[in-house]
Design an enzyme around this catalytic site. Structure first.
Site, mmCIF file in Angstrom:
data_model
loop_
_atom_site.group_PDB
_atom_site.id
_atom_site.type_symbol
_atom_site.label_atom_id
_atom_site.label_comp_id
_atom_site.label_asym_id
_atom_site.label_seq_id
_atom_site.Cartn_x
_atom_site.Cartn_y
_atom_site.Cartn_z
ATOM 1 N N HIS A 1 0.817 -1.355 -0.111
ATOM 2 C CA HIS A 1 -0.096 -0.076 -0.054
ATOM 3 C C HIS A 1 0.908 1.286 0.021
ATOM 4 O O HIS A 1 1.989 1.117 -0.118
ATOM 5 C CB HIS A 1 -0.909 -0.098 1.188
ATOM 6 C CG HIS A 1 -0.388 -0.070 2.534
ATOM 7 N ND1 HIS A 1 0.274 0.936 3.097
ATOM 8 C CD2 HIS A 1 -0.420 -0.903 3.513
ATOM 9 C CE1 HIS A 1 0.802 0.600 4.117
ATOM 10 N NE2 HIS A 1 0.288 -0.369 4.449
ATOM 11 N N HIS B 1 3.950 1.411 2.171
ATOM 12 C CA HIS B 1 5.164 0.581 1.806
ATOM 13 C C HIS B 1 5.638 1.406 0.429
ATOM 14 O O HIS B 1 6.905 1.393 0.385
ATOM 15 C CB HIS B 1 4.605 -0.382 1.503
ATOM 16 C CG HIS B 1 4.066 -1.560 2.274
ATOM 17 N ND1 HIS B 1 2.793 -2.195 2.168
ATOM 18 C CD2 HIS B 1 4.533 -1.663 3.722
ATOM 19 C CE1 HIS B 1 2.484 -2.704 3.232
ATOM 20 N NE2 HIS B 1 3.381 -2.671 4.204
ATOM 21 N N CYS C 1 0.291 -9.755 23.079
ATOM 22 C CA CYS C 1 -0.613 -9.368 22.002
ATOM 23 C C CYS C 1 -0.321 -10.080 20.737
ATOM 24 O O CYS C 1 0.803 -10.148 20.031
ATOM 25 C CB CYS C 1 -0.553 -7.772 21.353
ATOM 26 S SG CYS C 1 -1.472 -7.483 20.182
ATOM 27 N N CYS D 1 0.611 -7.840 17.576
ATOM 28 C CA CYS D 1 2.007 -7.364 17.439
ATOM 29 C C CYS D 1 3.120 -8.235 17.683
ATOM 30 O O CYS D 1 4.410 -7.887 17.556
ATOM 31 C CB CYS D 1 2.084 -6.276 18.711
ATOM 32 S SG CYS D 1 0.727 -4.997 18.738
ATOM 33 N N CYS E 1 -4.187 -3.802 24.061
ATOM 34 C CA CYS E 1 -3.077 -3.627 23.416
ATOM 35 C C CYS E 1 -3.014 -2.032 23.008
ATOM 36 O O CYS E 1 -4.054 -1.599 22.569
ATOM 37 C CB CYS E 1 -3.006 -4.265 22.286
ATOM 38 S SG CYS E 1 -1.854 -3.703 20.948
ATOM 39 N N HIS F 1 -3.644 -2.115 18.673
ATOM 40 C CA HIS F 1 -4.744 -2.865 18.490
ATOM 41 C C HIS F 1 -5.988 -2.628 19.134
ATOM 42 O O HIS F 1 -7.101 -2.835 18.577
ATOM 43 C CB HIS F 1 -4.408 -4.324 18.008
ATOM 44 C CG HIS F 1 -3.419 -4.770 17.181
ATOM 45 N ND1 HIS F 1 -2.119 -4.756 17.337
ATOM 46 C CD2 HIS F 1 -3.510 -4.956 15.963
ATOM 47 C CE1 HIS F 1 -1.506 -5.022 16.315
ATOM 48 N NE2 HIS F 1 -2.244 -5.318 15.419
ATOM 49 N N LYS G 1 -5.816 8.501 10.735
ATOM 50 C CA LYS G 1 -4.754 7.564 10.804
ATOM 51 C C LYS G 1 -4.806 6.338 9.534
ATOM 52 O O LYS G 1 -5.861 5.777 9.460
ATOM 53 C CB LYS G 1 -4.426 6.706 12.308
ATOM 54 C CG LYS G 1 -3.084 6.280 12.354
ATOM 55 C CD LYS G 1 -3.079 5.517 13.664
ATOM 56 C CE LYS G 1 -1.817 4.793 13.692
ATOM 57 N NZ LYS G 1 -1.723 3.332 14.418
ATOM 58 N N LYS H 1 -4.043 -0.699 7.557
ATOM 59 C CA LYS H 1 -4.137 -1.599 6.567
ATOM 60 C C LYS H 1 -5.625 -2.288 6.413
ATOM 61 O O LYS H 1 -5.992 -2.595 5.267
ATOM 62 C CB LYS H 1 -3.013 -2.768 6.694
ATOM 63 C CG LYS H 1 -1.633 -2.376 6.545
ATOM 64 C CD LYS H 1 -0.759 -3.676 6.981
ATOM 65 C CE LYS H 1 0.543 -3.194 7.528
ATOM 66 N NZ LYS H 1 1.244 -4.092 7.825
HETATM 67 O O1 ME8 Z 1 6.663 -3.713 10.253
HETATM 68 N N1 ME8 Z 1 3.047 5.907 6.573
HETATM 69 O O2 ME8 Z 1 6.380 -4.688 8.354
HETATM 70 P P1 ME8 Z 1 5.331 -3.615 7.738
HETATM 71 C C1 ME8 Z 1 4.399 5.755 5.990
HETATM 72 N N2 ME8 Z 1 7.940 -6.647 8.858
HETATM 73 N N3 ME8 Z 1 4.968 4.496 6.036
HETATM 74 C C2 ME8 Z 1 4.272 3.289 6.068
HETATM 75 C C3 ME8 Z 1 2.950 3.277 6.539
HETATM 76 C C4 ME8 Z 1 2.415 4.678 6.920
HETATM 77 N N4 ME8 Z 1 0.913 4.899 7.052
HETATM 78 N N5 ME8 Z 1 2.549 2.172 6.837
HETATM 79 C C5 ME8 Z 1 3.432 1.382 6.515
HETATM 80 C C6 ME8 Z 1 6.869 -4.533 9.398
HETATM 81 N N6 ME8 Z 1 4.759 2.129 6.317
HETATM 82 C C7 ME8 Z 1 8.218 -5.325 9.701
HETATM 83 C C8 ME8 Z 1 9.495 -4.755 9.505
HETATM 84 S S1 ME8 Z 1 12.208 -4.835 9.280
HETATM 85 C C9 ME8 Z 1 13.572 -5.653 9.413
HETATM 86 C C10 ME8 Z 1 10.684 -5.723 9.521
HETATM 87 C C11 ME8 Z 1 5.876 1.528 5.845
HETATM 88 O O3 ME8 Z 1 4.649 -4.418 6.599
HETATM 89 C C12 ME8 Z 1 6.979 2.046 6.660
HETATM 90 O O4 ME8 Z 1 8.283 1.978 6.241
HETATM 91 O O5 ME8 Z 1 3.974 -3.350 8.740
HETATM 92 C C13 ME8 Z 1 7.065 1.145 7.886
HETATM 93 O O6 ME8 Z 1 8.217 1.177 8.672
HETATM 94 C C14 ME8 Z 1 6.776 -0.275 7.030
HETATM 95 O O7 ME8 Z 1 6.037 0.126 6.296
HETATM 96 C C15 ME8 Z 1 6.218 -1.369 7.963
HETATM 97 O O8 ME8 Z 1 5.715 -2.309 7.222
#
Ligand code: ME8
Length: 635
Positions: free
Chosen positions: A18, A21, A126, A129, A143, A146, A302, A305
């Site tokens: 999304h 990412h 949780c 998380c 949590c 969540h 906010k 996902k």
């Molecule tokens: O946390 N605004 O993966 P994840 C800006 N697998 N960036 C965002 C965002 C938002 N609203 N939402 C997500 C994880 N991101 C772990 C990481 S690393 C060793 C393991 C981006 O799929 C941002 O870069 O939840 C955030 O840090 C990341 O997606 C989290 O991706």
């Protein structure tokens, strides 16, 4: 030349890619491209995080095996990055044997060094998380993230002796002021480290979770997903001893969102320090910088996902093009701070910055040069002050963009390039090359203007490459510039002849506001359909007096109005600039929709709408035919 290793987080495969990412990956790509342009040896890594409860649960819900599920979503990430033109050098998946091998080797090394021990832990857990929460962190027994009830779990687990690194970590962060940047996140971590640091539970019993990397010294357990995931940055380079690791790791920089600051700024440095000590390499394994950006929200809320519109936001790249999407997200978000995403703001920037400023410049300049086809070589020894100042501005722009990029300040870098674009548009307005072309006595002057413009576009075709790769390539192609783009060539004043240039118009077609409007008023009845009195009554119409009016910078259509509704003043943005001069509106009593949801247009929040009628390109604002006080109701 220097070496540069840049990573994005590896994304969870429990949901499709999304906007959030995409933002991280796009800025990482722009940075990697920038450093390559500067001649650096770059390694740019992204990937997917595939173990843990999250993913196991999502796979179960989808009714497929975790492996089949992760294969599918991981491919969706790869595909999205390909579609966005992301130039990553590698893509790591934590289910790959090359990763598992390094994770297990590190675990064994730390266990042998006495850094990992078996202990008992009881806590509020949780599942979303995948972590325990301390009493202090719990909100209303739930949590904090969540807002779901926590489960009390007591179990034997392996622990990493993280607490013993607390003092060292504080000293290290204090001794390396730009380790975590921007500074607000460094301060946040130093604040967090004022409380005692706990040891980190790094295993999960297989009775509870099968989907993970088995501990090499106890196969009743799998590795805690964060301990596994962080190691991707090392495993993708083959781990210590591998030539690629030894080459790139000393230059490692991570790029993350603020949501995952703690694992990266606390767990990871402690893990690297412990591992470095076990290998006799001390602090050598610490990364160089942790670059942290803020969070995107949608329409003031906010972003989550579970809300489909975060995925929809990413779909705008298909509607408006990759370059426009890249530009918008990099320009709109100040790196480190939160930002808001809306299609209106997107289209506003697309029309103002891309179609008007850049698109028009390229169209005007290439048309002038293509048409003129001068036979004479320009006499560079007689440059005017204006010609000179363009050259100076280009030099300054390059310098300022370099500085901004060294600080990950993408929005500022683009701002600097757009200032140069404004300089060029003004240069065309002042020198009026079309008039020079009509006067045979001034053809020498014309040639100087044309060579300056061509050279400036060549400059833009290079410095824009990291941000707008497709458009930059089209600009270079229109100029017949076949040199590999690199920063060394990014200067104005390098060419003394005007090459054959092809006209390039429509680089960014304007998006008619109507299209966006049509989308945002979905759900309103079709024209001609009847509404009830109650429907009409939901619209709050009021008399408003215009107390101030001014143009909105960079917009042809919009005016910013301050209106009085009697008891309160409001700011409204109205698309009437082509029909009214600001001064003509001040003092007028108009009718406004007072209960319209706020909307941000060109960065200005508009709280209401002025009523106006239009026909045949003419527009008239509704006024009163006898006086009423501001705030009076209209029905
Ligand atoms: O946390 N605004 O993966 P994840 C800006 N697998 N960036 C965002 C965002 C938002 N609203 N939402 C997500 C994880 N991101 C772990 C990481 S690393 C060793 C393991 C981006 O799929 C941002 O870069 O939840 C955030 O840090 C990341 O997606 C989290 O991706």
């Amino acid at each position: 030349m220097s070496v540069f290793y840049l990573t994005t987080p590896i994304y969870y495969v429990n949901a499709t890619p999304h906007l959030g990412h995409a933002y991280t990956t796009i800025v990482a790509d722009a940075m990697a491209r920038w450093r390559r342009l500067a001649g650096d040896e770059v390694w740019f890594l992204t990937g997917t995080d595939e173990h843990g409860d999250h993913v196991a649960q999502a796979a179960a819900k989808a009714g497929v095996s975790p492996q089949a599920f992760t294969d599918r979503i991981s491919s969706a990430f790869r595909e999205t990055w390909r579609a966005l033109g992301i130039t990553n050098d590698d893509f790591i998946r934590t289910t790959e044997p090359r990763h598992q091998k390094v994770v297990q080797a590190i675990l064994q090394t730390l266990r042998d060094a006495g850094e990992i021990y078996l202990g008992t832990y009881g806590g509020h857990y949780c599942f979303g998380c995948e972590r325990f929460y301390t009493e202090k962190e719990i909100v209303d027994g739930q949590c904090p993230d969540h807002r779901t009830p926590l489960t009390w779990i007591e179990e034997e687990n392996y622990f990493f002796r993280m607490s013993k690194y607390q003092r060292w970590l504080i000293d290290y962060i204090e001794g390396h002021p730009d380790l975590i940047r921007p500074e607000r996140y460094r301060n946040e971590i130093l604040g967090f480290l004022r409380d005692p640091l706990q040891d980190l539970s790094i295993s999960r019993p297989r009775t509870r979770l099968e989907w993970g990397i088995p501990l090499p010294f106890d196969d009743r357990y799998v590795t805690y997903v964060w301990f596994d995931a962080l190691i991707n940055y090392v495993s993708a380079l083959g781990g210590p001893g591998d030539p690629r690791f030894e080459r790139f790791w000393p230059h490692a920089q991570h790029l993350i969102g603020k949501d995952i600051l703690k694992p990266h700024a606390v767990y990871w440095p402690c893990m690297l320090r412990a591992y470095g000590e076990a290998l006799g390499r001390g602090d050598d394994l610490l990364y160089r910088h942790l670059n942290v950006h803020g969070y995107w929200g949608l329409g003031g809320g906010k972003m989550s996902k579970s809300v489909g519109n975060v995925v929809e936001a990413l779909a705008l790249k298909d509607r408006y093009g990759n370059d426009a999407f890249r530009y918008f997200v990099m320009r709109e978000m100040v790196f480190g701070l939160d930002a808001d995403f809306s299609e209106e703001a997107f289209v506003g920037r697309l029309n103002a910055d891309l179609a008007n400023d850049l698109g028009n410049l390229v169209a005007r300049a290439t048309t002038l040069v293509a048409r003129a086809a001068p036979a004479e070589k320009p006499q560079l020894s007689i440059l005017s002050t204006e010609d000179q100042s363009v050259r100076i501005a280009a030099g300054e722009t390059r310098h300022l963009v370099e500085r901004a990029m060294s600080e990950f300040a993408f929005s500022r870098a683009l701002g600097q390039i757009w200032e140069f674009i404004a300089v060029l548009n003004r240069y065309i307005d002042t020198t009026q090359p079309w008039a020079l072309a009509k006067d045979p006595a001034r053809l020498g002057k014309l040639n100087l203007v044309l060579v300056t413009l061509t050279d400036s576009l060549r400059f833009l075709g290079i410095v824009l490459q990291p941000f707008l790769p497709d458009s930059a390539r089209r600009i270079r192609e229109a100029l017949g510039d076949e040199r590999a783009p690199n920063l060394e060539n990014a200067a104005v004043g390098r060419i003394d002849t005007i090459p054959p240039v092809t006209k390039l118009s429509g680089l960014f077609p304007r998006v008619e506001d109507k299209k966006v409007a049509a989308k945002t008023v979905e759900g309103t009845p079709a024209a001609g359909a009847k509404i009830t009195l109650a429907d009409f009554g939901r619209i709050e119409l009021r008399v408003a007096e215009v107390v101030a009016a001014e143009p909105v910078p960079k917009s042809k259509k919009l005016l910013k109005l301050t209106v009085s509704l009697g008891a309160e003043q409001r700011t409204l943005v109205a698309g009437i600039a082509e029909h009214y001069a600001p001064a003509d509106l001040v003092g007028k009593k108009v009718v406004v929709v007072a209960n319209l949801e706020p909307a941000t247009l060109m960065g200005i929040e508009s709280n209401g709408m002025v009523l106006a009628g239009s026909a045949d390109g003419k527009l008239a604002v509704l006024t009163l035919d006898r006086d009423l006080p501001p705030g009076a109701t209209v029905r």
